[in-house]
Design an enzyme around this catalytic site. Structure first.
Site, mmCIF file in Angstrom:
data_model
loop_
_atom_site.group_PDB
_atom_site.id
_atom_site.type_symbol
_atom_site.label_atom_id
_atom_site.label_comp_id
_atom_site.label_asym_id
_atom_site.label_seq_id
_atom_site.Cartn_x
_atom_site.Cartn_y
_atom_site.Cartn_z
ATOM 1 N N SER A 409 42.628 34.869 41.485
ATOM 2 C CA SER A 409 43.530 35.355 42.541
ATOM 3 C C SER A 409 44.482 36.402 42.003
ATOM 4 C CB SER A 409 44.363 34.185 43.085
ATOM 5 O OG SER A 409 43.515 33.200 43.585
ATOM 6 N N HIS A 430 36.950 37.671 45.341
ATOM 7 C CA HIS A 430 38.057 36.747 45.592
ATOM 8 C C HIS A 430 37.837 36.054 46.934
ATOM 9 C CE1 HIS A 430 42.566 35.985 46.488
ATOM 10 N NE2 HIS A 430 42.026 34.960 45.846
ATOM 11 N N GLU A 442 37.804 39.429 49.251
ATOM 12 C CA GLU A 442 38.346 40.627 48.586
ATOM 13 C C GLU A 442 37.373 41.021 47.479
ATOM 14 O OE1 GLU A 442 42.349 39.367 47.532
ATOM 15 O OE2 GLU A 442 43.188 40.867 48.850
ATOM 16 N N ASN A 480 47.424 38.596 48.444
ATOM 17 C CA ASN A 480 48.368 37.742 47.723
ATOM 18 C C ASN A 480 49.589 38.521 47.238
ATOM 19 O OD1 ASN A 480 46.946 35.433 48.169
ATOM 20 N ND2 ASN A 480 46.026 35.333 46.125
#
Ligand code: T1G
Length: 691
Positions: A409, A430, A442, A480
């Site tokens: 992440s 991701h 992602e 994130n």
């Protein structure tokens, strides 16, 4: 440009072949050409009637959504459908592909609708925040019955030929579709045509139709309260009980127009195009061939690793799930089995499919088992040295040309790539937990990632039914990194006096299904706590809750308490005490915080971080950021995503509020990014950057 309609006589019937690639969207030039074909056949002595046909995957994919931003150009579809109905000769639709929205409405104006095996019929307008605007709400119920029409249009689903035929929308043709359509025109020309929809109440008049419709409308009451297009749809269909077709068409148009210009529909149409644009990487030409991926290895059988293995098995790909010990592997395999059993119990998965998926997932405790994989994805503990070891080991065992990906992440994928002899074959994939459910993927490219490796990841995303967003390798990638801003503001709002339930309620009223603190409790506060400690960051309230062992649902308490058997968290005085102690430690004077302040503080710094992500080239375009937030973080689609919402709000307002927040919180990092300030100064928006 080749003719949008080619008019050819075949066996005494005129065939209007539609040609408006890629999907025969019912654009103005196609509508005009079809109108001309209708006028031509009316006086063409060589033609007993007209077949409307197309080749490829689409009959007509619907109105041209790009045209909605402007007033409609005549002939509008509604009038064209009436012209088809008024044609003095029979008109038959030969549907070989998708007939959606206007496509089905055109077909409903015909005397008959013949369906090939690839036909898919639907009225998905509600997905765009509108309702059918060319008679779909008036003609469909006459054929299917009003309750079925409501369910079909509210669901926005595309029907198989069998389902469409069972509803009375068309007839399945087993042989040559065109020949069957030509024969049908002759039969109608000599044997007489069915009465026009206008003259028949059809299944509207069936006994019990009204009760069934009202019952179906009652089931949609919650949606009708939240979604204007559903309320309008119920209204339009209800009109069909009392109005003539012409009256109903006029009333439908009056309901349609305000929806077309409503910001919700503008946002949903933005999402439609943004999802498709996100698969395009400017410097990656469409003819770069993806590498073949037929076998996948997943390293790590924890929550993410097992979810990723399930995602691949769901797509029919064999998976080798690799762990360090038989016990850890068994735990992962048991987790997969119990998740499948839960789905079977819920009825969302049949037992046979569950078994076949589990059969696709084999296990091993030796990395050598990845040797035959075309792609390996590591989902091991979030520690860089460990991941680098895994990549170096995979590099030694995997065949040339295979790809290695990290599900990390936050960690540095470039550093993982350079731990191998083939950094060009390394990238990030991701997934979002649960990896077999969440749509967002992602796709993270490093400075070394080869073009065909990126193309392979994009093709794989489509195969997995995921929505890919491409990011350059940088801390937190796209979602994130922006989430960290929202989390920081939530933490500060708690210290300033807002309660967890007030913060979550503010986000729910904005449109999120779940508030950010309830989501943190669900995913576990300890996950991001570990990441913050590793990267020297702090969220005082969240850290204090973790130090008190309050990790969220998994520990029975976090921002909320989770009493035995409770379905949702409940406010917890113990959490309030932790929050007040932190506020005291930082000398915060607690106060009532209004909802508007909470929404702005939770969203504007998030948007500002999105602007930085664009400036740095981490994301390709603002729409990609929107798609990441819709499919990874539950941003309401009818708001379009954070960057679309920012444009709708006005960047000058956002810039001014950010300047105020920076001063109020004595935090210069909250000041508008140069890009946001520059666009605001020009009175422009992020959409002006679209690539
Ligand atoms: N208008 C304009 N462009 C469209 C389009 C449309 N309706 N449908 C697709 N495209 C573009 C899309 O942006 C992409 O472009 C390319 O075509 C391939 O699409 C009056 C008012 C038909 C099932 O909602 O569901 O009719 O990225 O990647 O996966 O009452 O497209 O290549 O530049 O999706 O094979 C109702 C929308 C409209 C159907 C094909 N119709 N389209 O899927 O290809 S409202 C819809 C789809 C209406 C009437 C009302 C899918 C598809 P680019 P794609 P695909």
């Amino acid at each position: 440009m080749s003719q949008p309609v080619s008019y050819r006589i075949q066996d005494g019937v005129a065939v209007a072949w539609l040609h408006n690639p890629p999907v025969n969207a019912f654009s103005a030039h196609l509508r005009a050409a079809l109108r001309d074909a209708l006028q031509q056949v009316a006086t063409d002595n060589a033609a007993a009637g007209l077949v409307i046909a197309a080749e490829g995957g689409s009959f007509i994919a619907g109105a041209d959504i790009k045209e909605f931003a402007r007033p409609p150009v005549p002939p509008i579809t509604r009038d064209l459908v009436c012209a088809i109905e008024a044609c003095p000769k029979p008109v038959v639709a030969a549907i070989q592909g998708t007939a959606l929205g206007a496509g089905l409405e055109v077909a409903l104006g015909c005397d008959a609708r013949l369906l090939g095996p690839g036909a898919r019929l639907g009225l998905p307008e509600t997905r765009l925040g509108i309702i059918p605007g060319a008679g779909g709400t008036q003609r469909t119920p006459r054929l299917t019955g009003p309750a079925a029409a409501l369910e079909l249009i509210a669901s926005a689903e595309a029907l198989t030929p069998e389902r469409a035929a069972s509803l009375g929308l068309g007839e399945i043709v087993r042989g040559d579709l065109l020949q069957a359509a030509i024969a049908r025109v002759h039969a109608l020309a000599t044997g007489g045509r069915p009465s026009r929809m206008a003259d028949m109440p059809g299944r509207m008049a069936e006994p019990g139709a009204r009760q069934a419709f009202e019952a179906a409308a009652e089931k949609l009451a919650k949606r009708a309260a939240e979604e204007p297009q559903i309320a309008a749809l119920i209204h339009a269909l209800r009109n069909a009980f009392t109005m003539t077709l012409d009256e109903g068409l006029r009333a439908e148009r009056e309901l349609f127009e305000p929806l077309r210009t409503d910001p919700r529909s503008v946002a949903l149409r933005h999402v439609f195009f943004a999802e498709r644009a996100a698969t395009r990487v400017p410097e990656l030409s469409r003819d770069v061939k993806p590498r073949p991926v037929e076998r996948v290895a997943v390293i790590g059988a924890g929550t993410m690793g097992t979810g990723i293995a399930m995602a691949f098995a769901q797509a029919g790909l064999p998976v080798m799930l690799i762990e360090t010990s038989a016990e850890a592997l068994a735990r992962g395999q048991d987790r997969i089995a119990s998740l499948h059993q839960a789905s079977v119990r819920r009825g969302s998965l049949d037992a046979g499919t569950a078994r076949s998926r589990e059969a696709l997932i084999r296990g091993a405790t030796d990395l050598g088992a990845a040797a035959e994989a075309d792609l390996a994805i590591e989902a091991v503990f979030e520690e860089l040295p460990l991941k680098q070891e895994v990549f170096a080991a995979l590099d030694r065992v995997m065949k040339p040309g295979s790809l290695m990906a990290s599900n990390t992440s936050y960690l540095d994928i470039d550093a993982m790539a350079t731990a191998t002899s083939r950094p060009q074959d390394v990238l990030g994939l991701h997934f979002f937990s649960p990896a077999n459910v969440m749509k967002l993927l992602e796709v993270v490219r490093t400075k070394h990632t080869a073009g065909d490796a990126l193309a392979t990841a994009l093709a794989l995303a489509r195969r997995l039914g995921k929505v890919p967003v491409v990011a350059r390798a940088a801390w937190g990638f796209i979602g994130n990194r922006m989430l960290a801003q929202r989390s920081q503001q939530a933490d500060r709002l708690l210290q300033d006096g807002a309660s967890p339930e007030q913060i979550d309620a503010a986000m729910r009223s904005f449109g999120f299904r779940m508030g950010p603190l309830a989501v943190s409790d669900l995913s576990g506060l300890d996950v991001s706590w570990r990441m913050r400690k590793a990267s020297g960051k702090s969220l005082p309230v969240a850290d204090a809750l973790c130090e008190a062992g309050r990790f969220g649902q998994k520990s029975g308490a976090g921002y909320y308490a989770y009493p035995e058997g409770a379905r949702h968290g409940v406010p917890d005085p113990a959490a309030a005490a932790v929050i007040e102690a932190v506020a005291a430690r930082f000398g915060r004077v607690r106060r009532d915080v209004g909802e508007q302040e909470m929404v702005e503080r939770l969203l504007y710094p998030t948007i500002n971080e999105g602007a930085r992500i664009l400036e740095e080239g981490v994301a390709i375009r603002p729409g990609d950021i929107d798609i990441a937030w819709l499919h990874g973080y539950g941003f309401p689609a009818w708001r379009g995503g954070p960057m679309h919402f920012a444009d709708a709000t006005g960047l000058s307002r956002i810039a001014a509020r950010l300047d105020a927040m920076a001063a109020e919180q004595d935090d210069a990092s909250l000041q508008p990014s140069p890009l946001l300030r520059r666009l605001a100064a020009k009175g422009s928006g992020f959409s002006s950057l679209s690539v």
